[in-house]
Design a protein around this motif. Structure first.
Motif, PDB file in Angstrom:
ATOM      1  N   GLY A  23       0.792  -1.222   0.000  1.00  0.00           N
ATOM      2  CA  GLY A  23       0.000   0.000   0.000  1.00  0.00           C
ATOM      3  C   GLY A  23       0.824   1.271   0.000  1.00  0.00           C
ATOM      4  N   ASP A  24       2.141   1.157   0.169  1.00  0.00           N
ATOM      5  CA  ASP A  24       2.998   2.341   0.138  1.00  0.00           C
ATOM      6  C   ASP A  24       3.013   2.947  -1.265  1.00  0.00           C
ATOM      7  N   ILE A  25       3.383   4.221  -1.318  1.00  0.00           N
ATOM      8  CA  ILE A  25       3.377   4.978  -2.566  1.00  0.00           C
ATOM      9  C   ILE A  25       4.747   5.618  -2.766  1.00  0.00           C
ATOM     10  N   ILE A  26       5.277   5.492  -3.962  1.00  0.00           N
ATOM     11  CA  ILE A  26       6.530   6.168  -4.302  1.00  0.00           C
ATOM     12  C   ILE A  26       6.199   7.533  -4.886  1.00  0.00           C
ATOM     13  N   VAL A  27       6.918   8.555  -4.413  1.00  0.00           N
ATOM     14  CA  VAL A  27       6.835   9.899  -4.975  1.00  0.00           C
ATOM     15  C   VAL A  27       8.238  10.252  -5.452  1.00  0.00           C
ATOM     16  N   ALA A  28       8.329  10.705  -6.692  1.00  0.00           N
ATOM     17  CA  ALA A  28       9.640  10.979  -7.273  1.00  0.00           C
ATOM     18  C   ALA A  28       9.603  12.250  -8.114  1.00  0.00           C
ATOM     19  N   GLY A  29      10.776  12.613  -8.586  1.00  0.00           N
ATOM     20  CA  GLY A  29      10.923  13.800  -9.418  1.00  0.00           C
ATOM     21  C   GLY A  29      10.711  13.490 -10.887  1.00  0.00           C
ATOM     22  N   ASP A  30      11.535  14.109 -11.707  1.00  0.00           N
ATOM     23  CA  ASP A  30      11.423  13.952 -13.157  1.00  0.00           C
ATOM     24  C   ASP A  30      12.039  12.650 -13.647  1.00  0.00           C
ATOM     25  N   ASN A  31      11.476  12.130 -14.727  1.00  0.00           N
ATOM     26  CA  ASN A  31      12.061  11.039 -15.507  1.00  0.00           C
ATOM     27  C   ASN A  31      12.166   9.722 -14.735  1.00  0.00           C
ATOM     28  N   PHE A  32      11.168   9.419 -13.917  1.00  0.00           N
ATOM     29  CA  PHE A  32      11.181   8.164 -13.163  1.00  0.00           C
ATOM     30  C   PHE A  32      11.076   6.993 -14.138  1.00  0.00           C
ATOM     31  N   GLY A  33      11.937   5.996 -13.955  1.00  0.00           N
ATOM     32  CA  GLY A  33      11.904   4.798 -14.790  1.00  0.00           C
ATOM     33  C   GLY A  33      12.680   4.915 -16.083  1.00  0.00           C
ATOM     34  N   CYS A  34      13.600   5.877 -16.151  1.00  0.00           N
ATOM     35  CA  CYS A  34      14.409   6.023 -17.363  1.00  0.00           C
ATOM     36  C   CYS A  34      15.374   4.842 -17.480  1.00  0.00           C
ATOM     37  N   GLY A  35      16.048   4.761 -18.594  1.00  0.00           N
ATOM     38  CA  GLY A  35      17.001   3.674 -18.801  1.00  0.00           C
ATOM     39  C   GLY A  35      16.431   2.636 -19.738  1.00  0.00           C
ATOM     40  N   SER A  36      16.625   1.387 -19.396  1.00  0.00           N
ATOM     41  CA  SER A  36      16.193   0.310 -20.286  1.00  0.00           C
ATOM     42  C   SER A  36      14.677   0.149 -20.252  1.00  0.00           C
ATOM     43  N   SER A  37      14.190  -0.637 -21.175  1.00  0.00           N
ATOM     44  CA  SER A  37      12.742  -0.851 -21.287  1.00  0.00           C
ATOM     45  C   SER A  37      12.275  -2.051 -20.476  1.00  0.00           C
ATOM     46  N   ARG A  38      13.089  -2.515 -19.545  1.00  0.00           N
ATOM     47  CA  ARG A  38      12.756  -3.743 -18.814  1.00  0.00           C
ATOM     48  C   ARG A  38      11.428  -3.651 -18.075  1.00  0.00           C
ATOM     49  N   GLU A  39      10.565  -4.586 -18.394  1.00  0.00           N
ATOM     50  CA  GLU A  39       9.259  -4.670 -17.735  1.00  0.00           C
ATOM     51  C   GLU A  39       9.408  -5.100 -16.278  1.00  0.00           C
ATOM     52  N   GLN A  40      10.550  -5.674 -15.937  1.00  0.00           N
ATOM     53  CA  GLN A  40      10.760  -6.134 -14.566  1.00  0.00           C
ATOM     54  C   GLN A  40      10.775  -4.983 -13.562  1.00  0.00           C
ATOM     55  N   ALA A  41      11.082  -3.767 -14.004  1.00  0.00           N
ATOM     56  CA  ALA A  41      11.146  -2.639 -13.069  1.00  0.00           C
ATOM     57  C   ALA A  41       9.780  -2.359 -12.431  1.00  0.00           C
ATOM     58  N   PRO A  42       8.724  -2.124 -13.206  1.00  0.00           N
ATOM     59  CA  PRO A  42       7.434  -1.933 -12.540  1.00  0.00           C
ATOM     60  C   PRO A  42       6.937  -3.204 -11.847  1.00  0.00           C
ATOM     61  N   LEU A  43       7.278  -4.369 -12.384  1.00  0.00           N
ATOM     62  CA  LEU A  43       6.889  -5.623 -11.722  1.00  0.00           C
ATOM     63  C   LEU A  43       7.519  -5.725 -10.335  1.00  0.00           C
ATOM     64  N   ALA A  44       8.793  -5.346 -10.224  1.00  0.00           N
ATOM     65  CA  ALA A  44       9.478  -5.398  -8.927  1.00  0.00           C
ATOM     66  C   ALA A  44       8.768  -4.508  -7.912  1.00  0.00           C
ATOM     67  N   LEU A  45       8.392  -3.311  -8.337  1.00  0.00           N
ATOM     68  CA  LEU A  45       7.717  -2.381  -7.425  1.00  0.00           C
ATOM     69  C   LEU A  45       6.333  -2.890  -7.043  1.00  0.00           C
ATOM     70  N   LYS A  46       5.599  -3.378  -8.019  1.00  0.00           N
ATOM     71  CA  LYS A  46       4.257  -3.891  -7.739  1.00  0.00           C
ATOM     72  C   LYS A  46       4.317  -5.061  -6.758  1.00  0.00           C
ATOM     73  N   HIS A  47       5.250  -5.977  -6.978  1.00  0.00           N
ATOM     74  CA  HIS A  47       5.341  -7.150  -6.111  1.00  0.00           C
ATOM     75  C   HIS A  47       5.996  -6.843  -4.767  1.00  0.00           C
ATOM     76  N   ALA A  48       6.633  -5.682  -4.660  1.00  0.00           N
ATOM     77  CA  ALA A  48       7.149  -5.225  -3.362  1.00  0.00           C
ATOM     78  C   ALA A  48       6.041  -4.558  -2.548  1.00  0.00           C
ATOM     79  N   GLY A  49       4.857  -4.429  -3.141  1.00  0.00           N
ATOM     80  CA  GLY A  49       3.716  -3.871  -2.428  1.00  0.00           C
ATOM     81  C   GLY A  49       3.406  -2.424  -2.741  1.00  0.00           C
ATOM     82  N   ILE A  50       4.173  -1.817  -3.635  1.00  0.00           N
ATOM     83  CA  ILE A  50       3.915  -0.419  -3.985  1.00  0.00           C
ATOM     84  C   ILE A  50       2.557  -0.330  -4.679  1.00  0.00           C
ATOM     85  N   ALA A  51       1.694   0.534  -4.147  1.00  0.00           N
ATOM     86  CA  ALA A  51       0.328   0.651  -4.660  1.00  0.00           C
ATOM     87  C   ALA A  51       0.206   1.661  -5.790  1.00  0.00           C
ATOM     88  N   CYS A  52       1.151   2.606  -5.851  1.00  0.00           N
ATOM     89  CA  CYS A  52       1.041   3.686  -6.830  1.00  0.00           C
ATOM     90  C   CYS A  52       2.371   4.429  -6.875  1.00  0.00           C
TER      91      CYS A  52
END
Length: 169
Positions: free
Chosen positions: A55-84
């Protein structure tokens, strides 16, 4: 599947958080979501996965998720419990990958501190920060909200396909 509004505790990060920080490349050989979750944000905060709660929420600045196109990045956050995730801006591929897997996000420039409680209303396009006010963000188009509500792209397409089958029967 998507709750709205999404309420949670803030984890705050800066600008240009790249996908190798979100899930380091050495963990990409697995398809085990628990491995991804255990190493989420390891490149910037090695203890993040032990501290983050569902249920925790990440708040960030500009260009969050830059770099490679790996789908594992949002998957890692979702499975770590990040809600948004709320960020000033997202790398376009990360943005779409997050939507595709059903991880809600919003582009908004908000004032908050790590640990603050916030409420993200995707339908209104706003974020309420406890004790600090309401901040306007970019409301997602209805078709993306529908995708998130259904749990992501695959679940959404299945739902649409099933509806089309029923209508043609």
């Amino acid at each position: 599947m998507m709750e709205n509004p999404i309420k949670g505790r803030v984890w705050k990060f800066g600008n240009d958080i790249d996908t190798d920080v979100i899930i380091p490349g050495k963990y990409l050989r697995t398809k085990d979501m628990q491995v991804f979750a255990a190493h989420a944000m390891e490149g910037i905060d090695p203890g993040f996965s032990k501290k983050a709660k569902p249920g925790d929420i990440i708040v960030a600045g500009d260009n969050f998720g830059c770099g490679s196109s790996r789908e594992q990045a949002p998957l890692a956050l979702k499975h770590a419990g990040i809600a948004c995730i709320v960020a000033k801006s997202f790398a376009r591929i990360f943005f779409r990958n997050a939507i595709n897997i059903g991880l809600p996000l919003m582009e908004a420039d908000i004032e908050c501190e790590e640990g603050d409680q916030i409420e993200v209303d995707l339908l209104k396009g706003e974020v309420k920060v406890s004790g600090k006010g309401v901040f306007r963000g970019n409301k997602l188009p209805d078709f993306l909200l529908d995708m998130l509500t259904d749990g992501g792209l695959v679940a959404h397409r299945k739902k649409v396909r099933d509806q089309e089958k029923e209508e043609s029967a």
